[in-house]
Design a protein around this motif. Sequence first.
Motif, mmCIF file in Angstrom:
data_model
loop_
_atom_site.group_PDB
_atom_site.id
_atom_site.type_symbol
_atom_site.label_atom_id
_atom_site.label_comp_id
_atom_site.label_asym_id
_atom_site.label_seq_id
_atom_site.Cartn_x
_atom_site.Cartn_y
_atom_site.Cartn_z
ATOM 1 N N GLU A 91 45.762 30.164 34.110
ATOM 2 C CA GLU A 91 45.826 28.966 33.270
ATOM 3 C C GLU A 91 45.625 27.710 34.108
ATOM 4 O OE1 GLU A 91 48.823 30.002 29.623
ATOM 5 O OE2 GLU A 91 49.722 29.886 31.638
ATOM 6 N N ALA A 168 42.632 22.748 22.878
ATOM 7 C CA ALA A 168 43.217 24.045 22.519
ATOM 8 C C ALA A 168 44.310 24.446 23.508
ATOM 9 C CB ALA A 168 42.125 25.123 22.465
ATOM 10 N N GLY A 169 44.085 24.192 24.785
ATOM 11 C CA GLY A 169 45.096 24.511 25.791
ATOM 12 C C GLY A 169 46.362 23.689 25.595
ATOM 13 N N LYS A 172 48.073 24.948 22.426
ATOM 14 C CA LYS A 172 48.681 26.264 22.668
ATOM 15 C C LYS A 172 50.036 26.107 23.356
ATOM 16 C CE LYS A 172 48.313 30.231 25.759
ATOM 17 N NZ LYS A 172 49.453 29.979 26.635
ATOM 18 N N HIS A 173 50.049 25.313 24.413
ATOM 19 C CA HIS A 173 51.297 25.143 25.147
ATOM 20 C C HIS A 173 52.324 24.352 24.345
ATOM 21 C CE1 HIS A 173 49.946 27.177 28.676
ATOM 22 N NE2 HIS A 173 48.860 26.442 28.715
ATOM 23 N N GLN A 176 53.400 26.987 21.551
ATOM 24 C CA GLN A 176 54.016 28.168 22.149
ATOM 25 C C GLN A 176 55.351 27.819 22.798
ATOM 26 O OE1 GLN A 176 51.512 30.133 25.009
ATOM 27 N NE2 GLN A 176 53.229 31.013 26.088
ATOM 28 N N ASP A 183 54.702 22.769 28.276
ATOM 29 C CA ASP A 183 54.207 21.748 27.336
ATOM 30 C C ASP A 183 53.715 20.548 28.143
ATOM 31 O OD1 ASP A 183 53.608 20.148 25.222
ATOM 32 O OD2 ASP A 183 55.679 19.895 24.534
#
Length: 189
Positions: A91, A168-169, A172-173, A176, A183
């Motif tokens: 990542e 998107a990354g 996602k964080h 999630q 985050d």
Amino acid sequence: MTEISHPSRRAKYPILMRILHWLRAMMILGLIACGWYMTGRAEHDPVAGILYPNHKQFGVLVWLLALVHLMLRWRYRSVLPQAPAALKAWEKSLSHAIHRLIIALTLLTPLLGYAMSSSIPDGDGIPFFFITHVPELLPKSDALFTLFQTLHRYCAYLLLVCVLLHVAGAVKHRLQDRGGETDVLPRMI
């Protein structure tokens, strides 16, 4: 200059970098949308006729802001937030690659747009707000124009893909982790 991290609050990017980030993001997305609209219109469409010079001058502005961004990254290099330790190695690698590509493409795409506009035979120049025209340094050539037009288009598409991966990354964080260790969004807000 920067906000210091403590247990209840993570370090953020310097305010100037955060403002520049969001300004560039809006301009890049606007330029891509404008480019799609313009190229899908008839050659003498009055709306496209208004959009083309604005697309050019905001493209020059994005290029200048990308240079400022690079200077700020260099200036603040010792205080920029590091990638969260909780991120997986892949990542972190993907994030760094996407960031570097976005920076490179925000420099390259406007330069290719400049080259395209500069090389078009019978072109109307490259305006930049209060400057009548940016000097055109390339020879006029249909072949060069076609080459730069193609490269400009593909770089814009690649830039859009990189921006979408970047968003998107972050999403996602955000979803999630819900404010947890990975985050990264609060660092840029």
